[in-house]
Write an enzyme that holds these catalytic residues in place. Structure first.
Site, short mmCIF file in Angstrom:
data_model
loop_
_atom_site.label_atom_id
_atom_site.label_comp_id
_atom_site.label_asym_id
_atom_site.label_seq_id
_atom_site.Cartn_x
_atom_site.Cartn_y
_atom_site.Cartn_z
N CYS A 1 -20.10 38.60 -47.19
CA CYS A 1 -20.09 39.92 -46.55
C CYS A 1 -20.83 40.99 -47.34
O CYS A 1 -20.72 42.18 -47.03
CB CYS A 1 -18.65 40.37 -46.32
N CYS B 1 -9.77 38.85 -41.28
CA CYS B 1 -10.04 38.14 -42.54
C CYS B 1 -9.75 39.04 -43.73
O CYS B 1 -9.11 38.62 -44.70
CB CYS B 1 -11.49 37.65 -42.55
N CYS B 2 -10.21 40.30 -43.67
CA CYS B 2 -9.95 41.25 -44.76
C CYS B 2 -8.46 41.45 -44.96
O CYS B 2 -7.98 41.56 -46.10
CB CYS B 2 -10.61 42.59 -44.46
N CYS C 1 -12.56 48.04 -45.38
CA CYS C 1 -11.85 46.79 -45.13
C CYS C 1 -10.37 47.00 -44.89
O CYS C 1 -9.66 46.05 -44.55
CB CYS C 1 -12.05 45.83 -46.31
#
Length: 252
Positions: free
Chosen positions: A207, A121-122, A232
């Site tokens: 997050c 996702c990052c 990240c």
């Protein structure tokens, strides 16, 4: 003959400790004209650097990554910053097709399920847009401070980022959180209201949480993971070693 970009890190490491933050930014703008970019996430440190760039009208490009999952307080701070300085902030967002495919396959909160999913996702929301933002740049200015985490204490105010093939500079590297707060208050800098609620490191809303007194600065990021994994992918390159000392003539 121009020195290789990577070799200029040694000169910066020597001279930047003698410079104030605006002097550092002006030096970068002068030596790397049109090729210096600053990334802001509208946290306290980034707001201070934005202030120095805009107030001194330095030719440094300011941009942000809009992940699509930011706090509303962050968007409000963004808007207040535009009103305060009346200067443009460029925006880089993730590709919609990548977000749609990730959500179709794994749902909207897959990052809670594993480190691999979170990094996926990052990568889509932050790392890939950052790569586009830094394309053809020579210097990336960030709000990193040594105090933020044990990992960041091993960094240097100037580093070689092999992943993006550029120099990375942290003008506030030796500043404390208290110094940042005092400077922002004294200069009327828009501050993200989440800081008053215990948030020190602010990222995407799902997050990020507030931290308790005594907790590490990064404890509020990806709190469900082991501390060793809490990056990240934006700031993972290590400082280049063994740099050629002959380049320490930069200011001359």
């Amino acid at each position: 003959m121009a020195l290789p970009l990577e070799s200029q890190v040694a000169a910066l490491r020597r001279y930047l400790p003698e410079c104030s933050v605006p002097e550092t930014l002006a030096l970068l703008a002068d030596h790397f004209p049109g090729r210096v970019s600053f990334s802001t996430s509208f946290g306290l440190e980034d707001q201070i650097i934005t202030h120095f760039i805009f107030e001194n009208e330095l030719p440094i490009r300011v941009f942000t990554l809009d992940t699509g999952r930011n706090f509303q307080e962050t968007y409000s701070t963004w808007n207040k910053t535009l009103l305060r300085y009346e200067k443009p902030i460029e925006v880089f967002a993730p590709h919609s097709a990548a977000i749609e495919e990730l959500t179709r396959q794994k749902g909207p909160n897959s990052f809670y399920e594993s480190i691999e999913n979170r990094k996926e996702c990052c990568n889509i929301r932050k790392v890939e847009p950052l790569s586009r933002a830094l394309a053809d740049q020579q210097v990336w200015v960030t709000g990193i401070r040594a105090e933020q985490s044990a990992n960041r204490q091993t960094m240097h105010p100037a580093e070689w980022d092999a992943g993006h093939n550029l120099i990375k500079v942290h003008p506030l590297f030796d500043w404390t959180w208290a110094e940042c707060e005092a400077f922002a208050q004294a200069n009327g800098i828009p501050v993200n209201p989440l800081h008053q609620k215990g948030f020190v490191s602010i990222g995407c809303a799902p997050c990020t949480r507030a931290i308790a007194p005594g907790e590490d600065f990064r404890a509020g990021r990806w709190w469900w993971e082991d501390a060793a994994a809490k990056e990240c992918g934006l700031h993972t390159t290590t400082a280049h070693q063994g740099l050629d000392p002959v380049v320490e003539r930069m200011p001359g």
